[in-house]
Design a protein around this motif. Structure first.
Motif, short mmCIF file in Angstrom:
data_model
loop_
_atom_site.label_atom_id
_atom_site.label_comp_id
_atom_site.label_asym_id
_atom_site.label_seq_id
_atom_site.Cartn_x
_atom_site.Cartn_y
_atom_site.Cartn_z
N GLU A 322 0.59 -1.18 0.19
CA GLU A 322 -0.16 -0.02 -0.08
C GLU A 322 0.50 1.26 -0.01
OE1 GLU A 322 -2.38 -0.24 3.54
OE2 GLU A 322 -3.49 -2.09 2.43
N LEU A 323 1.94 1.11 0.91
CA LEU A 323 2.86 2.39 0.73
C LEU A 323 3.41 2.53 -0.45
CD1 LEU A 323 4.27 2.12 4.44
CD2 LEU A 323 2.72 3.71 3.58
N SER A 324 3.79 1.74 -1.15
CA SER A 324 4.50 1.47 -2.38
C SER A 324 3.66 2.12 -3.58
CB SER A 324 4.91 0.21 -2.78
OG SER A 324 5.45 0.30 -4.24
N ASN A 325 2.52 1.59 -3.48
CA ASN A 325 1.28 2.07 -4.43
C ASN A 325 1.05 3.63 -4.45
OD1 ASN A 325 0.87 -0.23 -5.68
ND2 ASN A 325 -0.59 -1.03 -4.06
N SER A 326 1.06 4.26 -2.90
CA SER A 326 0.97 5.54 -2.60
C SER A 326 1.92 6.37 -3.00
CB SER A 326 0.33 5.74 -1.30
OG SER A 326 1.53 5.36 -0.34
N GLY A 327 3.04 5.52 -3.22
CA GLY A 327 4.41 6.42 -3.57
C GLY A 327 5.30 6.85 -2.52
#
Length: 342
Positions: A322-327
């Motif tokens: 999730e943190l990766s998807n949000s950048g």
């Protein structure tokens, strides 16, 4: 002919009027004009709406379509359908008043389609694009897309820009049809066309996320089956997947951001059964107080059920995704590793 052109690697699925629209664009105006005279007004509206909304048609899809009709087409480049292409194609073929009637119908449908497609685009892509535009333009676009999409895109803005766009959203006034068309055309060219081109990789990411959330034995079974049936696809998916074991591959800063979001009791549970090297790497990513608590709990705590440990690990890996998807963090490429414990 089959109901739809089969979707293969690098291809796009086309159905019904979309196939006709793609072929007409490929034929060019002279031949397309001769064919269009044989359609009635309702059929023209249906076909021209498909041309307006067609977007990018990759060359492999066009080649498959041409082969299906057994025509002698040369290999071509990608096609891009748009309302402008519709009007140009009809010019000289139909009377001006009939073109106006068709275009009125097409433009209305196309306008709605642009905002619908934009609402379904990845929020990170939309946010990055709008962040480079004037805040008033960003506010106009966000006022037209679905509220959920707008909220997620704004959530990725820097704080000052987010607040500025929010203020401008309150004052967004009606925009002339001509100006709105210019904005839509630019969005189609700059953003939606690129999203269409990237749809294959986006699909791979979604599939990887689905497999990534399976139980570990199910995940490995699926990946082994894919490796046998489609080895290249399996290799691509393997590179997009991320598990708890892969956390040690993250940059120290990314691990720190991740574990700032994780409750200490979940960290304690997830670290049960790990080796000393892995545990030290995780502990080094925690804040001083949290590290002391986790270290103490691991030293004095009792055993835990494997299903609870695996659930805690899955929750931490999902948070990383999730943190990766949000950048907020970047994930290193996951490699196939053995279990850390039996």
């Amino acid at each position: 002919m089959a109901a739809a052109i089969a979707q293969g690697q690098g291809q796009r699925l086309l159905r019904g009027p979309e196939r006709v629209a793609a072929l007409l664009l490929a034929m060019g105006k002279p031949l397309a004009g001769r064919l269009l005279k044989h359609f009635d007004v309702d059929e023209l509206k249906q076909i021209t709406r498909s041309v307006a909304d067609l977007g990018v048609v990759p060359s492999p899809t066009l080649e498959a379509l041409v082969e299906a009709f057994a025509a002698q087409f040369a290999r071509g480049v990608d096609l891009l359908g748009s309302p402008a292409e519709v009007e140009q194609m009809l010019d000289g073929v139909l009377p001006p008043e009939q073109i106006a009637d068709v275009m009125s119908d097409v433009t209305g449908a196309s306008n709605e389609a642009v905002w619908e497609r934009l609402s379904n685009a990845p929020e990170s892509v939309l946010s990055a694009y709008l962040a480079k535009e004037h805040p008033q333009t960003a506010a106009l676009v966000l006022s037209r897309v679905a509220p959920a999409c707008a909220a997620k895109a704004m959530g990725l803005f820097p704080r000052d820009l987010r607040n500025e766009v929010a203020r401008r959203l309150l004052g967004v006034s009606p925009v002339s049809e001509g100006a709105l068309r210019l904005v839509q055309a630019q969005l189609q060219e700059d953003l939606l066309s690129n999203v269409s081109r990237q749809s294959g990789s986006e699909h791979n990411v979604r599939v990887a996320n689905i497999i990534n959330k399976m139980e570990r034995d199910q995940m490995e079974d699926v990946m082994q089956a894919l490796a046998t049936a489609r080895p290249k696809a399996a290799e691509t998916l393997r590179g997009l997947m991320f598990t708890f074991d892969d956390i040690v591959k993250l940059q120290p800063k990314a691990r720190s951001v991740l574990f700032d979001k994780i409750p200490t009791e979940l960290v304690v549970l997830a670290l049960k059964g790990t080796d000393a090297g892995f545990r030290d790497a995780i502990l080094s990513s925690l804040a001083t107080r949290a590290r002391r608590i986790v270290d103490s709990e691991l030293a004095s705590g009792g055993p835990a059920l494997q299903r609870d440990v695996l659930k805690a690990r899955r929750m931490i890996a999902d948070t990383a995704l999730e943190l990766s998807n949000s950048g907020e963090i970047e994930l290193a490429s996951a490699e196939d590793e053995d279990e850390l414990y039996e």
